[in-house]
Design a protein around this motif. Sequence first.
Motif, PDB file in Angstrom:
ATOM      1  N   GLU A 126       0.823  -1.208   0.000  1.00 54.20           N
ATOM      2  CA  GLU A 126       0.000   0.000   0.000  1.00 54.20           C
ATOM      3  C   GLU A 126       0.857   1.257   0.000  1.00 54.20           C
ATOM      4  O   GLU A 126       0.542   2.233  -0.698  1.00 54.20           O
ATOM      5  CB  GLU A 126      -0.925  -0.010   1.218  1.00 54.20           C
ATOM      6  CG  GLU A 126      -2.072  -1.009   1.115  1.00 54.20           C
ATOM      7  CD  GLU A 126      -2.869  -1.073   2.395  1.00 54.20           C
ATOM      8  OE1 GLU A 126      -3.924  -0.415   2.478  1.00 54.20           O
ATOM      9  OE2 GLU A 126      -2.427  -1.770   3.318  1.00 54.20           O
ATOM     10  N   GLN A 145      -5.131   3.635 -13.170  1.00 56.51           N
ATOM     11  CA  GLN A 145      -6.413   3.090 -12.727  1.00 56.51           C
ATOM     12  C   GLN A 145      -6.265   1.668 -12.195  1.00 56.51           C
ATOM     13  O   GLN A 145      -6.968   1.267 -11.259  1.00 56.51           O
ATOM     14  CB  GLN A 145      -7.427   3.127 -13.878  1.00 56.51           C
ATOM     15  CG  GLN A 145      -7.862   4.528 -14.280  1.00 56.51           C
ATOM     16  CD  GLN A 145      -8.410   5.330 -13.101  1.00 56.51           C
ATOM     17  OE1 GLN A 145      -9.195   4.823 -12.298  1.00 56.51           O
ATOM     18  NE2 GLN A 145      -7.998   6.586 -12.999  1.00 56.51           N
ATOM     19  N   ILE A 148      -5.007   2.011  -8.700  1.00 63.74           N
ATOM     20  CA  ILE A 148      -6.088   2.491  -7.840  1.00 63.74           C
ATOM     21  C   ILE A 148      -7.031   1.342  -7.496  1.00 63.74           C
ATOM     22  O   ILE A 148      -7.464   1.207  -6.345  1.00 63.74           O
ATOM     23  CB  ILE A 148      -6.861   3.641  -8.526  1.00 63.74           C
ATOM     24  CG1 ILE A 148      -5.973   4.892  -8.623  1.00 63.74           C
ATOM     25  CG2 ILE A 148      -8.143   3.967  -7.761  1.00 63.74           C
ATOM     26  CD1 ILE A 148      -6.593   6.024  -9.404  1.00 63.74           C
ATOM     27  N   GLN A 149      -7.332   0.495  -8.488  1.00 63.43           N
ATOM     28  CA  GLN A 149      -8.212  -0.655  -8.259  1.00 63.43           C
ATOM     29  C   GLN A 149      -7.574  -1.650  -7.292  1.00 63.43           C
ATOM     30  O   GLN A 149      -8.238  -2.190  -6.408  1.00 63.43           O
ATOM     31  CB  GLN A 149      -8.520  -1.351  -9.591  1.00 63.43           C
ATOM     32  CG  GLN A 149      -9.558  -2.472  -9.489  1.00 63.43           C
ATOM     33  CD  GLN A 149     -10.900  -1.975  -8.991  1.00 63.43           C
ATOM     34  OE1 GLN A 149     -11.446  -1.014  -9.532  1.00 63.43           O
ATOM     35  NE2 GLN A 149     -11.439  -2.611  -7.955  1.00 63.43           N
ATOM     36  N   LEU A 151      -5.451  -0.930  -4.958  1.00 62.42           N
ATOM     37  CA  LEU A 151      -5.522  -0.308  -3.637  1.00 62.42           C
ATOM     38  C   LEU A 151      -6.909  -0.461  -3.036  1.00 62.42           C
ATOM     39  O   LEU A 151      -7.062  -0.768  -1.846  1.00 62.42           O
ATOM     40  CB  LEU A 151      -5.150   1.174  -3.744  1.00 62.42           C
ATOM     41  CG  LEU A 151      -4.914   1.933  -2.430  1.00 62.42           C
ATOM     42  CD1 LEU A 151      -3.743   1.344  -1.661  1.00 62.42           C
ATOM     43  CD2 LEU A 151      -4.657   3.411  -2.715  1.00 62.42           C
ATOM     44  N   ASP A 152      -7.944  -0.282  -3.858  1.00 62.64           N
ATOM     45  CA  ASP A 152      -9.326  -0.411  -3.383  1.00 62.64           C
ATOM     46  C   ASP A 152      -9.644  -1.842  -2.955  1.00 62.64           C
ATOM     47  O   ASP A 152     -10.457  -2.063  -2.050  1.00 62.64           O
ATOM     48  CB  ASP A 152     -10.311   0.027  -4.479  1.00 62.64           C
ATOM     49  CG  ASP A 152     -10.281   1.527  -4.721  1.00 62.64           C
ATOM     50  OD1 ASP A 152      -9.815   2.250  -3.819  1.00 62.64           O
ATOM     51  OD2 ASP A 152     -10.712   1.962  -5.795  1.00 62.64           O
ATOM     52  N   ASN A 153      -9.001  -2.826  -3.613  1.00 63.35           N
ATOM     53  CA  ASN A 153      -9.290  -4.228  -3.320  1.00 63.35           C
ATOM     54  C   ASN A 153      -8.620  -4.732  -2.048  1.00 63.35           C
ATOM     55  O   ASN A 153      -9.000  -5.772  -1.509  1.00 63.35           O
ATOM     56  CB  ASN A 153      -8.851  -5.121  -4.492  1.00 63.35           C
ATOM     57  CG  ASN A 153      -9.730  -4.915  -5.715  1.00 63.35           C
ATOM     58  OD1 ASN A 153     -10.858  -4.436  -5.620  1.00 63.35           O
ATOM     59  ND2 ASN A 153      -9.212  -5.271  -6.881  1.00 63.35           N
ATOM     60  N   LYS A 155      -7.933  -5.198   1.696  1.00 61.53           N
ATOM     61  CA  LYS A 155      -8.826  -5.099   2.851  1.00 61.53           C
ATOM     62  C   LYS A 155      -8.249  -4.137   3.884  1.00 61.53           C
ATOM     63  O   LYS A 155      -7.102  -4.257   4.294  1.00 61.53           O
ATOM     64  CB  LYS A 155      -9.035  -6.482   3.474  1.00 61.53           C
ATOM     65  CG  LYS A 155      -9.802  -7.454   2.585  1.00 61.53           C
ATOM     66  CD  LYS A 155     -10.009  -8.783   3.287  1.00 61.53           C
ATOM     67  CE  LYS A 155     -10.802  -9.747   2.407  1.00 61.53           C
ATOM     68  NZ  LYS A 155     -10.999 -11.056   3.060  1.00 61.53           N
ATOM     69  N   LYS A 156      -9.059  -3.190   4.311  1.00 58.74           N
ATOM     70  CA  LYS A 156      -8.622  -2.215   5.310  1.00 58.74           C
ATOM     71  C   LYS A 156      -9.639  -2.189   6.444  1.00 58.74           C
ATOM     72  O   LYS A 156     -10.826  -1.997   6.204  1.00 58.74           O
ATOM     73  CB  LYS A 156      -8.502  -0.814   4.711  1.00 58.74           C
ATOM     74  CG  LYS A 156      -7.679  -0.711   3.442  1.00 58.74           C
ATOM     75  CD  LYS A 156      -7.604   0.734   2.989  1.00 58.74           C
ATOM     76  CE  LYS A 156      -6.965   0.869   1.625  1.00 58.74           C
ATOM     77  NZ  LYS A 156      -7.830   0.439   0.533  1.00 58.74           N
TER      78      LYS A 156
END
Length: 255
Positions: A126, A145, A148-149, A151-153, A155-156
């Motif tokens: 990350e 992109q 970014i995807q 990073l979004d995937n 788990k936080k």
Amino acid sequence: MVSDVVSIGDKLELKLLNFSTKKVEDERVYKSQVLDFISDDTASILMPIEGGRIIPLSVGDKYNICFFTKKGLFQCKCVITERGRINNIYILNVQFTSDLEKYQRRKYYRLEYLLEFKYYLITDMEISILNKLRNNSFKDEEEKQEYIQTLDNLKKECLSGTILDISGGGARFVSEHGHEHGNMVQMSVEFNNSLGTKDFTIQAMIISSNKMINRQGFYEHRVQFIDILKEEREAIIKFIFEEERRQRKKEKGRT
């Protein structure tokens, strides 16, 4: 030996030393990472990268090197002895020329200030993606992109905390979660004062974490801000001075 304190994978910063005075010549910082220890006084590190570009530091140049370890910040002097490439990874060999010593960063004024905020633990992956996004170091919009995807995937788990005091260099906060020394966190903080509202997203390293004696189930943490932009640090310092002035004015009104 440096390897008694510093571990493979630890982050580090390099600052160029003046040839004659042996003091830091300027404030430019090169970020890198320990790859391996070749001998007691020599290590292999990543060649610094800025904005997606490799920075080929010169052999023979002397640097002050600061290590971010699980035991805290340590520094010593070094000289670059060799440059090379292994499996498309550009590396530098550095020889340590002074003893390792505990490093205390320049102190910032610390303001006592209660503030609720959100944070989460971040991984090396990350951190790498966040730094690429900050520097916008992508070959095209499609690659950006994709990152970014990714990073979004990831788990936080969003955690809550309360800041007790803050400075331009770090903060002290409490939460219901214990963390390990050296853990990296991303903090989302919103400041409100006469200057308006300002949101900050700050990466920080846990430098201490202890159970609170007077609050069962809570932990007190101290963090040091990492890779914070100059403008962000200046904005935090400005907020601190404004808030301190407001508090003093309020106290005078009571007398």
